[in-house]
Design an enzyme around this catalytic site. Structure first.
Site, PDB file in Angstrom:
ATOM      1  N   ALA A  25       0.882  -1.161   0.058  1.00  0.00           N
ATOM      2  CA  ALA A  25      -0.153  -0.170   0.313  1.00  0.00           C
ATOM      3  C   ALA A  25       0.623   1.246   0.052  1.00  0.00           C
ATOM      4  O   ALA A  25       0.432   2.477  -0.177  1.00  0.00           O
ATOM      5  CB  ALA A  25      -0.855   0.013   1.062  1.00  0.00           C
TER       6      ALA A  25
ATOM      7  N   ARG B 127      10.526   7.655  -1.532  1.00  0.00           N
ATOM      8  CA  ARG B 127      12.028   7.661  -1.864  1.00  0.00           C
ATOM      9  C   ARG B 127      12.430   7.243  -3.304  1.00  0.00           C
ATOM     10  O   ARG B 127      13.450   7.351  -3.896  1.00  0.00           O
ATOM     11  CB  ARG B 127      12.671   6.747  -0.831  1.00  0.00           C
ATOM     12  CG  ARG B 127      12.862   7.432   0.610  1.00  0.00           C
ATOM     13  CD  ARG B 127      13.221   6.262   1.641  1.00  0.00           C
ATOM     14  NE  ARG B 127      12.302   5.529   2.046  1.00  0.00           N
ATOM     15  CZ  ARG B 127      12.465   4.457   2.936  1.00  0.00           C
ATOM     16  NH1 ARG B 127      13.585   4.312   3.227  1.00  0.00           N
ATOM     17  NH2 ARG B 127      11.175   3.503   2.985  1.00  0.00           N
TER      18      ARG B 127
HETATM   19  C1  UD1 Z   1      10.033  -2.640   7.113  1.00  0.00           C
HETATM   20  C2  UD1 Z   1      10.174  -3.011   8.589  1.00  0.00           C
HETATM   21  C3  UD1 Z   1      11.562  -3.273   8.863  1.00  0.00           C
HETATM   22  C4  UD1 Z   1      12.272  -3.924   7.648  1.00  0.00           C
HETATM   23  C5  UD1 Z   1      12.051  -3.562   6.440  1.00  0.00           C
HETATM   24  C6  UD1 Z   1      12.501  -4.625   5.508  1.00  0.00           C
HETATM   25  C7  UD1 Z   1       8.357  -2.272   9.918  1.00  0.00           C
HETATM   26  C8  UD1 Z   1       7.654  -1.293  10.705  1.00  0.00           C
HETATM   27  N1  UD1 Z   1       9.599  -2.132   9.470  1.00  0.00           N
HETATM   28  O1  UD1 Z   1      10.447  -1.126   7.122  1.00  0.00           O
HETATM   29  O2  UD1 Z   1      11.696  -3.805  10.293  1.00  0.00           O
HETATM   30  O3  UD1 Z   1      13.527  -4.092   8.244  1.00  0.00           O
HETATM   31  O4  UD1 Z   1      10.672  -3.239   6.282  1.00  0.00           O
HETATM   32  O5  UD1 Z   1      12.510  -4.270   4.096  1.00  0.00           O
HETATM   33  O6  UD1 Z   1       7.394  -3.129   9.583  1.00  0.00           O
HETATM   34  N2  UD1 Z   1       3.400  -0.666   3.832  1.00  0.00           N
HETATM   35  C9  UD1 Z   1       1.791  -0.702   3.693  1.00  0.00           C
HETATM   36  N3  UD1 Z   1       1.145   0.010   4.349  1.00  0.00           N
HETATM   37  C10 UD1 Z   1       1.771   0.965   5.328  1.00  0.00           C
HETATM   38  C11 UD1 Z   1       3.126   0.948   5.224  1.00  0.00           C
HETATM   39  C12 UD1 Z   1       3.789   0.147   4.515  1.00  0.00           C
HETATM   40  O7  UD1 Z   1       1.399  -1.438   2.627  1.00  0.00           O
HETATM   41  O8  UD1 Z   1       0.970   1.798   6.165  1.00  0.00           O
HETATM   42  C13 UD1 Z   1       3.992  -1.606   2.730  1.00  0.00           C
HETATM   43  C14 UD1 Z   1       4.906  -0.828   1.634  1.00  0.00           C
HETATM   44  O9  UD1 Z   1       4.193  -0.980   0.459  1.00  0.00           O
HETATM   45  C15 UD1 Z   1       5.925  -2.083   1.582  1.00  0.00           C
HETATM   46  C16 UD1 Z   1       6.017  -2.710   2.793  1.00  0.00           C
HETATM   47  O10 UD1 Z   1       4.793  -2.380   3.452  1.00  0.00           O
HETATM   48  O11 UD1 Z   1       5.680  -2.853   0.649  1.00  0.00           O
HETATM   49  C17 UD1 Z   1       7.267  -2.176   3.809  1.00  0.00           C
HETATM   50  O12 UD1 Z   1       7.030  -0.871   4.138  1.00  0.00           O
HETATM   51  P1  UD1 Z   1       8.326   0.303   4.259  1.00  0.00           P
HETATM   52  O13 UD1 Z   1       7.549   1.519   4.389  1.00  0.00           O
HETATM   53  O14 UD1 Z   1       9.116   0.121   3.073  1.00  0.00           O
HETATM   54  O15 UD1 Z   1       8.860  -0.330   5.572  1.00  0.00           O
HETATM   55  P2  UD1 Z   1      10.391  -0.269   5.944  1.00  0.00           P
HETATM   56  O16 UD1 Z   1      10.702   1.124   6.659  1.00  0.00           O
HETATM   57  O17 UD1 Z   1      11.377  -0.546   4.857  1.00  0.00           O
HETATM   58 CA    CA Z   2      10.887  -0.992   2.702  1.00  0.00          CA
END
Ligand code: UD1
Ligand code: CA
Length: 463
Positions: A12, A17
Protein backbone atom coordinates in the site's frame (compact mmCIF):
# COMPACT_ATOMS: atom_id res chain seq x y z
CA UNK A 1 -4.67 -32.77 9.16
CA UNK A 2 -2.69 -30.29 7.12
CA UNK A 3 -2.55 -26.74 8.42
CA UNK A 4 -3.97 -24.04 6.20
CA UNK A 5 -1.49 -21.52 4.79
CA UNK A 6 -2.36 -17.91 4.12
CA UNK A 7 -0.30 -15.05 2.69
CA UNK A 8 -0.57 -11.31 3.13
CA UNK A 9 1.45 -9.10 0.77
CA UNK A 10 1.93 -5.50 1.91
CA UNK A 11 1.80 -3.17 -1.08
CA UNK A 12 0.00 0.00 0.00
CA UNK A 13 2.97 2.32 0.42
CA UNK A 14 3.67 5.17 -1.97
CA UNK A 15 7.40 4.73 -2.13
CA UNK A 16 8.33 8.37 -1.57
CA UNK A 17 12.03 7.61 -1.87
CA UNK A 18 11.58 6.39 -5.47
CA UNK A 19 10.64 9.99 -6.48
CA UNK A 20 8.34 8.54 -9.12
CA UNK A 21 4.92 8.93 -10.69
CA UNK A 22 4.75 5.13 -10.65
CA UNK A 23 3.83 3.39 -7.37
CA UNK A 24 6.83 1.68 -5.88
CA UNK A 25 5.75 -1.95 -6.11
CA UNK A 26 4.98 -1.48 -9.84
CA UNK A 27 8.57 -0.63 -10.70
CA UNK A 28 10.05 -3.44 -12.77
CA UNK A 29 12.97 -5.73 -12.09
CA UNK A 30 14.02 -7.69 -15.21
CA UNK A 31 10.72 -7.06 -16.95
CA UNK A 32 8.33 -7.86 -14.10
CA UNK A 33 6.92 -5.55 -11.45
CA UNK A 34 8.27 -6.07 -7.94
CA UNK A 35 4.86 -7.02 -6.56
CA UNK A 36 4.38 -9.54 -9.38
CA UNK A 37 7.75 -11.12 -8.52
CA UNK A 38 6.57 -11.45 -4.93
CA UNK A 39 3.21 -12.90 -5.94
CA UNK A 40 4.83 -15.36 -8.36
CA UNK A 41 7.02 -16.77 -5.57
CA UNK A 42 4.09 -16.82 -3.14
CA UNK A 43 1.96 -18.75 -5.68
CA UNK A 44 4.72 -21.35 -5.99
CA UNK A 45 4.13 -22.44 -2.37
CA UNK A 46 0.41 -22.91 -3.02
CA UNK A 47 -1.16 -21.06 -0.10
CA UNK A 48 -4.87 -21.48 0.56
CA UNK A 49 -5.45 -17.78 0.30
CA UNK A 50 -3.49 -14.70 -0.86
CA UNK A 51 -4.49 -11.21 0.25
CA UNK A 52 -2.68 -8.13 -1.04
CA UNK A 53 -3.00 -4.89 0.91
CA UNK A 54 -3.24 -1.96 -1.51
CA UNK A 55 -3.53 1.78 -0.94
CA UNK A 56 -1.48 4.15 -3.07
CA UNK A 57 -2.24 3.27 -6.67
CA UNK A 58 -4.68 0.57 -5.51
CA UNK A 59 -6.36 0.27 -8.91
CA UNK A 60 -3.08 0.02 -10.77
CA UNK A 61 -1.76 -2.66 -8.42
CA UNK A 62 -5.04 -4.60 -8.57
CA UNK A 63 -5.06 -4.57 -12.35
CA UNK A 64 -1.39 -5.64 -12.41
CA UNK A 65 -2.14 -8.75 -10.32
CA UNK A 66 -5.70 -9.44 -11.50
CA UNK A 67 -7.57 -12.36 -9.96
CA UNK A 68 -4.41 -14.06 -8.75
CA UNK A 69 -4.88 -12.33 -5.38
CA UNK A 70 -7.68 -10.96 -3.20
CA UNK A 71 -7.32 -7.32 -2.24
CA UNK A 72 -8.04 -5.17 0.79
CA UNK A 73 -7.63 -1.42 0.74
CA UNK A 74 -5.67 0.47 3.36
CA UNK A 75 -7.08 3.97 2.95
CA UNK A 76 -4.37 5.70 4.98
CA UNK A 77 -0.85 4.37 5.30
CA UNK A 78 -0.57 4.29 9.07
CA UNK A 79 2.14 1.63 9.17
CA UNK A 80 2.80 -2.04 8.42
CA UNK A 81 0.81 -3.23 11.49
CA UNK A 82 -2.21 -1.20 10.41
CA UNK A 83 -1.76 -2.59 6.89
CA UNK A 84 -1.92 -6.22 8.04
CA UNK A 85 -4.98 -5.44 10.16
CA UNK A 86 -6.90 -4.54 6.98
CA UNK A 87 -6.85 -8.24 6.08
CA UNK A 88 -8.72 -9.16 9.28
CA UNK A 89 -12.21 -9.25 7.68
CA UNK A 90 -10.93 -11.88 5.21
CA UNK A 91 -8.61 -13.93 7.40
CA UNK A 92 -9.13 -12.98 11.06
CA UNK A 93 -11.18 -16.00 12.18
CA UNK A 94 -9.20 -18.66 10.34
CA UNK A 95 -7.01 -21.38 11.85
CA UNK A 96 -3.62 -21.71 10.20
CA UNK A 97 -0.26 -20.14 9.46
CA UNK A 98 0.13 -16.79 7.76
CA UNK A 99 3.12 -15.60 5.79
CA UNK A 100 3.39 -11.82 5.80
CA UNK A 101 5.69 -10.46 3.14
CA UNK A 102 6.40 -7.07 1.62
CA UNK A 103 5.80 -5.97 -1.96
CA UNK A 104 9.19 -4.29 -2.24
CA UNK A 105 11.43 -7.32 -1.68
CA UNK A 106 11.38 -8.84 -5.18
CA UNK A 107 14.27 -11.28 -4.82
CA UNK A 108 12.83 -13.56 -2.14
CA UNK A 109 12.11 -17.07 -3.39
CA UNK A 110 9.42 -19.67 -2.71
CA UNK A 111 12.22 -21.94 -1.49
CA UNK A 112 13.02 -19.47 1.29
CA UNK A 113 9.33 -19.14 2.20
CA UNK A 114 9.06 -22.93 2.41
CA UNK A 115 12.12 -23.11 4.66
CA UNK A 116 10.63 -20.42 6.88
CA UNK A 117 7.38 -22.40 7.21
CA UNK A 118 9.30 -25.60 7.98
CA UNK A 119 11.42 -23.89 10.64
CA UNK A 120 8.31 -22.31 12.14
CA UNK A 121 6.62 -25.72 12.44
CA UNK A 122 9.78 -27.33 13.86
CA UNK A 123 10.09 -24.73 16.58
CA UNK A 124 6.38 -24.78 17.43
CA UNK A 125 6.61 -20.99 17.30
CA UNK A 126 3.80 -18.44 17.32
CA UNK A 127 5.89 -16.24 15.07
CA UNK A 128 9.08 -16.84 13.08
CA UNK A 129 10.91 -13.83 11.69
CA UNK A 130 12.95 -14.18 8.51
CA UNK A 131 16.24 -12.45 9.27
CA UNK A 132 19.57 -11.90 7.52
CA UNK A 133 23.06 -10.69 8.30
CA UNK A 134 23.42 -7.34 6.53
CA UNK A 135 26.79 -5.93 5.41
CA UNK A 136 25.23 -2.51 6.05
CA UNK A 137 22.10 -2.72 8.24
CA UNK A 138 21.22 0.98 7.92
CA UNK A 139 17.50 1.51 7.37
CA UNK A 140 16.38 -1.96 8.39
CA UNK A 141 14.69 -3.04 11.61
CA UNK A 142 17.23 -4.76 13.94
CA UNK A 143 16.73 -8.10 15.66
CA UNK A 144 17.38 -7.67 19.38
CA UNK A 145 18.33 -10.98 20.98
CA UNK A 146 18.62 -11.59 24.71
CA UNK A 147 20.74 -14.04 26.69
CA UNK A 148 20.70 -17.50 25.14
CA UNK A 149 20.08 -15.84 21.79
CA UNK A 150 16.30 -15.70 22.06
CA UNK A 151 14.59 -12.89 20.15
CA UNK A 152 13.29 -10.11 22.38
CA UNK A 153 12.00 -7.58 19.88
CA UNK A 154 12.59 -5.73 16.60
CA UNK A 155 13.76 -2.13 16.76
CA UNK A 156 13.31 0.17 13.78
CA UNK A 157 16.27 2.26 12.61
CA UNK A 158 14.65 5.49 13.75
CA UNK A 159 13.89 4.14 17.22
CA UNK A 160 17.19 2.34 17.76
CA UNK A 161 19.65 3.28 20.50
CA UNK A 162 23.26 3.60 19.38
CA UNK A 163 23.93 0.12 20.82
CA UNK A 164 20.95 -1.37 18.95
CA UNK A 165 21.98 0.39 15.74
CA UNK A 166 25.21 -1.66 15.79
CA UNK A 167 23.28 -4.93 15.43
CA UNK A 168 23.72 -6.29 11.93
CA UNK A 169 21.04 -8.97 12.01
CA UNK A 170 18.10 -7.36 10.23
CA UNK A 171 14.39 -7.96 9.81
CA UNK A 172 13.74 -8.85 6.17
CA UNK A 173 10.08 -7.81 6.62
CA UNK A 174 8.90 -11.40 6.16
CA UNK A 175 7.31 -13.46 8.94
CA UNK A 176 5.36 -16.60 9.53
CA UNK A 177 2.61 -16.19 12.15
CA UNK A 178 0.01 -18.27 13.85
CA UNK A 179 -2.91 -16.55 12.12
CA UNK A 180 -5.19 -15.97 15.10
CA UNK A 181 -2.36 -14.83 17.40
CA UNK A 182 -1.29 -12.33 14.71
CA UNK A 183 -4.65 -10.57 14.56
CA UNK A 184 -5.23 -10.61 18.30
CA UNK A 185 -1.78 -9.06 18.95
CA UNK A 186 -2.28 -6.44 16.23
CA UNK A 187 -5.11 -4.92 18.25
CA UNK A 188 -2.62 -4.11 21.01
CA UNK A 189 -0.12 -2.30 18.75
CA UNK A 190 0.08 1.48 19.29
CA UNK A 191 1.83 4.21 17.33
CA UNK A 192 4.02 5.50 20.14
CA UNK A 193 7.31 5.63 18.19
CA UNK A 194 9.58 7.91 16.17
CA UNK A 195 7.46 7.63 12.99
CA UNK A 196 4.03 7.71 14.68
CA UNK A 197 3.16 4.48 12.83
CA UNK A 198 1.52 1.20 13.82
CA UNK A 199 4.49 -1.13 13.39
CA UNK A 200 3.90 -4.78 12.56
CA UNK A 201 7.24 -5.40 14.23
CA UNK A 202 5.74 -4.48 17.62
CA UNK A 203 3.69 -7.69 17.50
CA UNK A 204 6.88 -9.55 18.41
CA UNK A 205 7.21 -7.93 21.81
CA UNK A 206 3.49 -8.32 22.47
CA UNK A 207 3.59 -12.06 21.75
CA UNK A 208 6.79 -12.40 23.75
CA UNK A 209 5.07 -10.81 26.77
CA UNK A 210 2.27 -13.39 26.40
CA UNK A 211 4.88 -16.11 26.78
CA UNK A 212 4.63 -17.30 23.17
CA UNK A 213 7.56 -18.86 21.34
CA UNK A 214 9.32 -16.32 19.09
CA UNK A 215 11.68 -17.82 16.53
CA UNK A 216 14.00 -16.28 13.95
CA UNK A 217 15.15 -18.08 10.83
CA UNK A 218 18.32 -16.49 9.52
CA UNK A 219 18.69 -16.88 5.76
CA UNK A 220 22.20 -17.29 4.34
CA UNK A 221 21.96 -14.97 1.39
CA UNK A 222 21.42 -11.32 2.36
CA UNK A 223 21.14 -10.34 -1.32
CA UNK A 224 17.88 -12.25 -1.62
CA UNK A 225 16.28 -10.26 1.17
CA UNK A 226 17.08 -6.81 -0.22
CA UNK A 227 14.24 -4.34 0.10
CA UNK A 228 13.92 -1.72 -2.62
CA UNK A 229 13.22 1.79 -1.36
CA UNK A 230 15.02 3.91 -3.97
CA UNK A 231 16.46 3.72 -7.49
CA UNK A 232 19.90 2.67 -6.26
CA UNK A 233 18.40 -0.37 -4.57
CA UNK A 234 16.29 -0.99 -7.70
CA UNK A 235 19.48 -1.20 -9.79
CA UNK A 236 21.15 -3.40 -7.22
CA UNK A 237 18.15 -5.77 -7.09
CA UNK A 238 18.13 -5.85 -10.89
CA UNK A 239 21.79 -6.94 -10.93
CA UNK A 240 21.08 -9.78 -8.52
CA UNK A 241 18.01 -10.90 -10.49
CA UNK A 242 19.90 -10.64 -13.79
CA UNK A 243 22.67 -12.88 -12.45
CA UNK A 244 20.12 -15.38 -11.17
CA UNK A 245 18.31 -15.50 -14.54
CA UNK A 246 21.53 -15.81 -16.57
CA UNK A 247 22.93 -18.55 -14.32
CA UNK A 248 19.73 -20.57 -14.71
CA UNK A 249 19.94 -20.35 -18.52
CA UNK A 250 23.61 -21.40 -18.42
CA UNK A 251 22.71 -24.39 -16.22
CA UNK A 252 20.06 -25.27 -18.80
CA UNK A 253 22.64 -25.36 -21.60
CA UNK A 254 22.71 -21.84 -23.02
CA UNK A 255 26.13 -20.25 -23.68
CA UNK A 256 26.29 -16.68 -22.44
CA UNK A 257 29.61 -15.17 -23.41
CA UNK A 258 29.51 -12.28 -20.91
CA UNK A 259 26.72 -12.68 -18.34
CA UNK A 260 27.33 -9.30 -16.75
CA UNK A 261 26.54 -7.65 -20.10
CA UNK A 262 23.49 -9.72 -21.03
CA UNK A 263 20.02 -8.54 -20.03
CA UNK A 264 17.30 -11.18 -20.04
CA UNK A 265 13.81 -10.65 -18.64
CA UNK A 266 12.51 -13.17 -16.16
CA UNK A 267 9.93 -14.85 -18.41
CA UNK A 268 12.16 -15.30 -21.48
CA UNK A 269 12.74 -18.91 -22.60
CA UNK A 270 15.88 -20.09 -24.43
CA UNK A 271 16.70 -23.51 -25.89
CA UNK A 272 19.99 -25.33 -25.31
CA UNK A 273 23.11 -24.79 -27.42
CA UNK A 274 22.04 -21.27 -28.22
CA UNK A 275 24.86 -18.74 -27.93
CA UNK A 276 24.19 -15.27 -26.57
CA UNK A 277 26.83 -12.67 -27.36
CA UNK A 278 27.49 -9.54 -25.26
CA UNK A 279 25.12 -6.59 -25.22
CA UNK A 280 22.04 -8.65 -25.97
CA UNK A 281 18.68 -7.56 -24.48
CA UNK A 282 15.84 -10.09 -24.43
CA UNK A 283 12.54 -8.72 -23.21
CA UNK A 284 8.98 -9.64 -22.34
CA UNK A 285 7.52 -12.91 -23.56
CA UNK A 286 10.35 -13.73 -25.92
CA UNK A 287 10.95 -17.41 -26.71
CA UNK A 288 14.20 -18.50 -28.38
CA UNK A 289 14.85 -21.98 -29.72
CA UNK A 290 17.95 -24.17 -29.74
CA UNK A 291 21.16 -23.71 -31.73
CA UNK A 292 20.63 -20.01 -32.33
CA UNK A 293 23.34 -17.37 -32.31
CA UNK A 294 21.94 -14.17 -30.84
CA UNK A 295 24.72 -11.85 -31.90
CA UNK A 296 26.10 -8.79 -30.15
CA UNK A 297 23.79 -5.83 -29.60
CA UNK A 298 20.58 -7.60 -30.58
CA UNK A 299 17.38 -6.45 -28.84
CA UNK A 300 14.40 -8.81 -28.98
CA UNK A 301 11.03 -8.03 -27.43
CA UNK A 302 7.93 -10.27 -27.21
CA UNK A 303 9.05 -12.36 -30.16
CA UNK A 304 9.46 -16.00 -31.11
CA UNK A 305 12.80 -17.05 -32.52
CA UNK A 306 12.83 -20.66 -33.73
CA UNK A 307 15.76 -23.09 -33.84
CA UNK A 308 18.95 -22.22 -35.68
CA UNK A 309 18.26 -18.53 -36.18
CA UNK A 310 21.20 -16.10 -36.36
CA UNK A 311 20.86 -12.42 -35.48
CA UNK A 312 23.37 -9.59 -35.26
CA UNK A 313 22.95 -6.01 -33.99
CA UNK A 314 19.26 -5.89 -34.84
CA UNK A 315 15.98 -4.99 -33.17
CA UNK A 316 13.08 -7.45 -33.25
CA UNK A 317 9.67 -6.55 -31.81
CA UNK A 318 6.46 -8.62 -31.58
CA UNK A 319 7.51 -10.81 -34.49
CA UNK A 320 8.43 -14.37 -35.39
CA UNK A 321 11.62 -15.61 -37.07
CA UNK A 322 11.18 -19.19 -38.26
CA UNK A 323 13.82 -21.92 -38.21
CA UNK A 324 17.12 -21.20 -39.88
CA UNK A 325 16.38 -17.59 -40.78
CA UNK A 326 18.88 -14.81 -40.15
CA UNK A 327 18.99 -11.05 -39.77
CA UNK A 328 21.51 -8.27 -39.53
CA UNK A 329 23.62 -6.42 -38.89
CA UNK A 330 21.52 -3.31 -38.32
CA UNK A 331 18.03 -4.38 -39.34
CA UNK A 332 14.67 -3.89 -37.67
CA UNK A 333 11.62 -6.14 -37.47
CA UNK A 334 8.67 -4.08 -36.35
CA UNK A 335 5.48 -5.67 -34.98
CA UNK A 336 3.71 -8.48 -36.84
CA UNK A 337 6.57 -9.52 -39.05
CA UNK A 338 6.57 -13.22 -39.90
CA UNK A 339 9.94 -14.26 -41.25
CA UNK A 340 9.82 -17.68 -42.94
CA UNK A 341 12.22 -20.63 -42.69
CA UNK A 342 15.68 -19.94 -44.03
CA UNK A 343 14.87 -16.33 -44.92
CA UNK A 344 17.86 -14.00 -45.17
CA UNK A 345 17.47 -10.40 -44.02
CA UNK A 346 20.71 -8.52 -44.35
CA UNK A 347 21.82 -4.97 -43.61
CA UNK A 348 19.61 -1.94 -43.01
CA UNK A 349 16.30 -3.62 -43.75
CA UNK A 350 13.07 -2.59 -42.05
CA UNK A 351 10.11 -4.97 -42.05
CA UNK A 352 6.66 -4.15 -40.65
CA UNK A 353 3.44 -6.20 -40.64
CA UNK A 354 4.75 -8.40 -43.41
CA UNK A 355 5.05 -12.11 -44.12
CA UNK A 356 8.14 -13.44 -45.91
CA UNK A 357 7.89 -17.01 -47.23
CA UNK A 358 10.59 -19.65 -46.82
CA UNK A 359 13.89 -19.01 -48.56
CA UNK A 360 13.15 -15.41 -49.52
CA UNK A 361 16.08 -12.98 -49.44
CA UNK A 362 15.96 -9.27 -48.59
CA UNK A 363 19.61 -8.39 -48.44
CA UNK A 364 20.15 -4.66 -48.35
CA UNK A 365 18.66 -1.23 -47.64
CA UNK A 366 15.00 -2.15 -48.05
CA UNK A 367 11.61 -1.31 -46.51
CA UNK A 368 8.96 -4.04 -46.54
CA UNK A 369 5.74 -2.76 -44.93
CA UNK A 370 2.21 -4.22 -45.17
CA UNK A 371 3.14 -6.96 -47.62
CA UNK A 372 2.84 -10.69 -48.18
CA UNK A 373 5.85 -12.20 -49.91
CA UNK A 374 5.88 -15.84 -51.02
CA UNK A 375 8.77 -18.30 -51.11
CA UNK A 376 12.20 -18.00 -52.72
CA UNK A 377 11.82 -14.40 -53.74
CA UNK A 378 14.86 -12.24 -54.29
CA UNK A 379 14.35 -8.63 -53.27
CA UNK A 380 17.17 -6.50 -54.63
CA UNK A 381 18.96 -3.65 -52.94
CA UNK A 382 17.08 -0.47 -52.05
CA UNK A 383 13.54 -1.68 -52.74
CA UNK A 384 10.68 0.24 -51.13
CA UNK A 385 7.23 -1.19 -50.55
CA UNK A 386 5.27 2.05 -50.77
CA UNK A 387 2.38 1.35 -48.41
CA UNK A 388 1.10 4.75 -47.28
CA UNK A 389 -0.76 7.41 -49.22
CA UNK A 390 -0.82 9.88 -46.36
CA UNK A 391 -4.20 8.65 -45.13
CA UNK A 392 -4.38 4.88 -45.40
CA UNK A 393 -1.99 1.91 -45.42
CA UNK A 394 -2.24 -0.42 -48.44
CA UNK A 395 -1.12 -4.02 -48.92
CA UNK A 396 1.11 -5.56 -51.60
CA UNK A 397 1.47 -9.25 -52.57
CA UNK A 398 4.46 -10.88 -54.22
CA UNK A 399 4.19 -14.51 -55.41
CA UNK A 400 6.68 -17.38 -55.05
CA UNK A 401 9.94 -17.24 -57.00
CA UNK A 402 9.44 -13.64 -58.08
CA UNK A 403 12.45 -11.38 -58.59
CA UNK A 404 12.28 -7.75 -57.53
CA UNK A 405 15.07 -5.76 -59.14
CA UNK A 406 17.08 -3.26 -57.14
CA UNK A 407 15.81 0.21 -56.39
CA UNK A 408 12.21 -0.57 -57.29
CA UNK A 409 9.17 1.05 -55.71
CA UNK A 410 6.26 -1.33 -55.21
CA UNK A 411 3.26 0.98 -54.84
CA UNK A 412 0.44 -0.79 -52.98
CA UNK A 413 -2.19 -2.02 -53.48
CA UNK A 414 -0.62 -4.24 -56.11
CA UNK A 415 -0.09 -7.95 -56.89
CA UNK A 416 3.12 -9.27 -58.35
CA UNK A 417 2.50 -12.86 -59.50
CA UNK A 418 4.56 -16.04 -58.98
CA UNK A 419 7.55 -16.37 -61.31
CA UNK A 420 7.41 -12.79 -62.45
CA UNK A 421 10.16 -10.22 -62.68
CA UNK A 422 10.35 -6.55 -61.81
CA UNK A 423 13.08 -4.72 -63.69
CA UNK A 424 15.51 -2.74 -61.56
CA UNK A 425 14.57 0.88 -60.99
CA UNK A 426 10.88 0.34 -61.72
CA UNK A 427 8.04 2.10 -60.00
CA UNK A 428 5.33 -0.55 -60.04
CA UNK A 429 1.74 0.67 -59.79
CA UNK A 430 -0.04 -2.10 -61.76
CA UNK A 431 -0.21 -5.86 -61.22
CA UNK A 432 2.53 -7.94 -62.83
CA UNK A 433 1.17 -11.27 -64.19
CA UNK A 434 2.70 -14.79 -64.13
CA UNK A 435 5.95 -15.06 -66.10
CA UNK A 436 5.84 -11.36 -67.08
CA UNK A 437 8.52 -8.75 -66.56
CA UNK A 438 7.21 -5.46 -65.18
CA UNK A 439 9.36 -2.56 -66.27
CA UNK A 440 8.23 0.92 -65.32
CA UNK A 441 10.88 3.52 -65.92
CA UNK A 442 11.88 5.89 -68.71
CA UNK A 443 13.61 4.05 -71.55
CA UNK A 444 17.26 5.03 -71.81
CA UNK A 445 18.35 7.24 -74.66
CA UNK A 446 21.99 8.01 -75.40
CA UNK A 447 22.80 11.43 -76.87
CA UNK A 448 25.65 10.85 -79.30
CA UNK A 449 28.61 13.29 -79.31
CA UNK A 450 27.32 15.17 -76.32
CA UNK A 451 30.62 15.48 -74.48
CA UNK A 452 31.71 18.76 -76.04
CA UNK A 453 28.43 20.40 -75.03
CA UNK A 454 29.03 19.69 -71.34
CA UNK A 455 30.66 22.33 -69.11
CA UNK A 456 33.08 19.78 -67.72
CA UNK A 457 34.62 19.34 -71.17
CA UNK A 458 36.04 22.87 -70.67
CA UNK A 459 37.59 22.00 -67.34
CA UNK A 460 41.30 21.15 -67.10
CA UNK A 461 40.52 18.31 -64.74
CA UNK A 462 38.70 16.34 -67.44
CA UNK A 463 40.89 16.98 -70.48
C1 UD1 B 1 9.99 -2.54 7.12
C2 UD1 B 1 10.11 -3.08 8.56
C3 UD1 B 1 11.59 -3.23 8.90
C4 UD1 B 1 12.26 -4.15 7.88
C5 UD1 B 1 12.04 -3.64 6.45
C6 UD1 B 1 12.51 -4.68 5.47
C7 UD1 B 1 8.23 -2.24 9.88
C8 UD1 B 1 7.78 -1.26 10.87
N1 UD1 B 1 9.49 -2.18 9.49
O1 UD1 B 1 10.59 -1.25 7.10
O2 UD1 B 1 11.74 -3.79 10.20
O3 UD1 B 1 13.64 -4.22 8.16
O4 UD1 B 1 10.63 -3.44 6.20
O5 UD1 B 1 12.53 -4.17 4.16
O6 UD1 B 1 7.44 -3.09 9.47
N2 UD1 B 1 3.23 -0.68 3.68
C9 UD1 B 1 1.85 -0.68 3.65
N3 UD1 B 1 1.17 0.19 4.44
C10 UD1 B 1 1.78 1.04 5.31
C11 UD1 B 1 3.19 1.03 5.35
C12 UD1 B 1 3.88 0.15 4.52
O7 UD1 B 1 1.26 -1.43 2.88
O8 UD1 B 1 1.07 1.76 6.01
C13 UD1 B 1 3.95 -1.62 2.80
C14 UD1 B 1 4.83 -0.91 1.78
O9 UD1 B 1 4.14 -0.76 0.55
C15 UD1 B 1 6.00 -1.86 1.62
C16 UD1 B 1 6.06 -2.61 2.94
O10 UD1 B 1 4.82 -2.38 3.59
O11 UD1 B 1 5.79 -2.82 0.59
C17 UD1 B 1 7.19 -2.11 3.84
O12 UD1 B 1 7.01 -0.74 4.11
P1 UD1 B 1 8.22 0.28 4.18
O13 UD1 B 1 7.67 1.61 4.53
O14 UD1 B 1 9.08 0.16 2.99
O15 UD1 B 1 8.95 -0.32 5.49
P2 UD1 B 1 10.45 -0.16 5.89
O16 UD1 B 1 10.69 1.18 6.47
O17 UD1 B 1 11.32 -0.57 4.76
CA1 CA C 1 10.92 -1.08 2.62
Amino acid sequence: MTTSKFTIILAAGKGTRMKSKLYKVLHKVCGKSMVDHVLTQVEAMHPDEIVTVVGHGAEAVESELGDRSKFVVQEQQLGTGHAVLQAEPLLGDKEGMTLVTIGDAPLLTAETFDKLFAYHRDKGATVTILTAQAPDPTGYGRIVRGDLGTVQKIVEQKDASSEEAKIDEINTGVYCFDNKALFSALHEVNNDNAQGEYYLTDVIEILKARGDVIAAYKMKDFDESQGVNDRLALASATKVMQKRINEQHMRDGVTIIDPSNTYIDVDVKIGNDTIIEPGVILKGKTVIGSDCVIGAQTRIENSTIEDGVHTLSSTIEDSIMRAGSNIGPNSHLRPQSDIGEGVHIGNFVEVKKATLGAGTKVGHLTYVGDATLGKNINVGCGVVFVNYDGVKKWHANVGDNAFIGSNSNIIAPVDIADHSFVAAGSTITKDVPFHAMGIARERQTNKEDFWDRLPLSKSDDWK
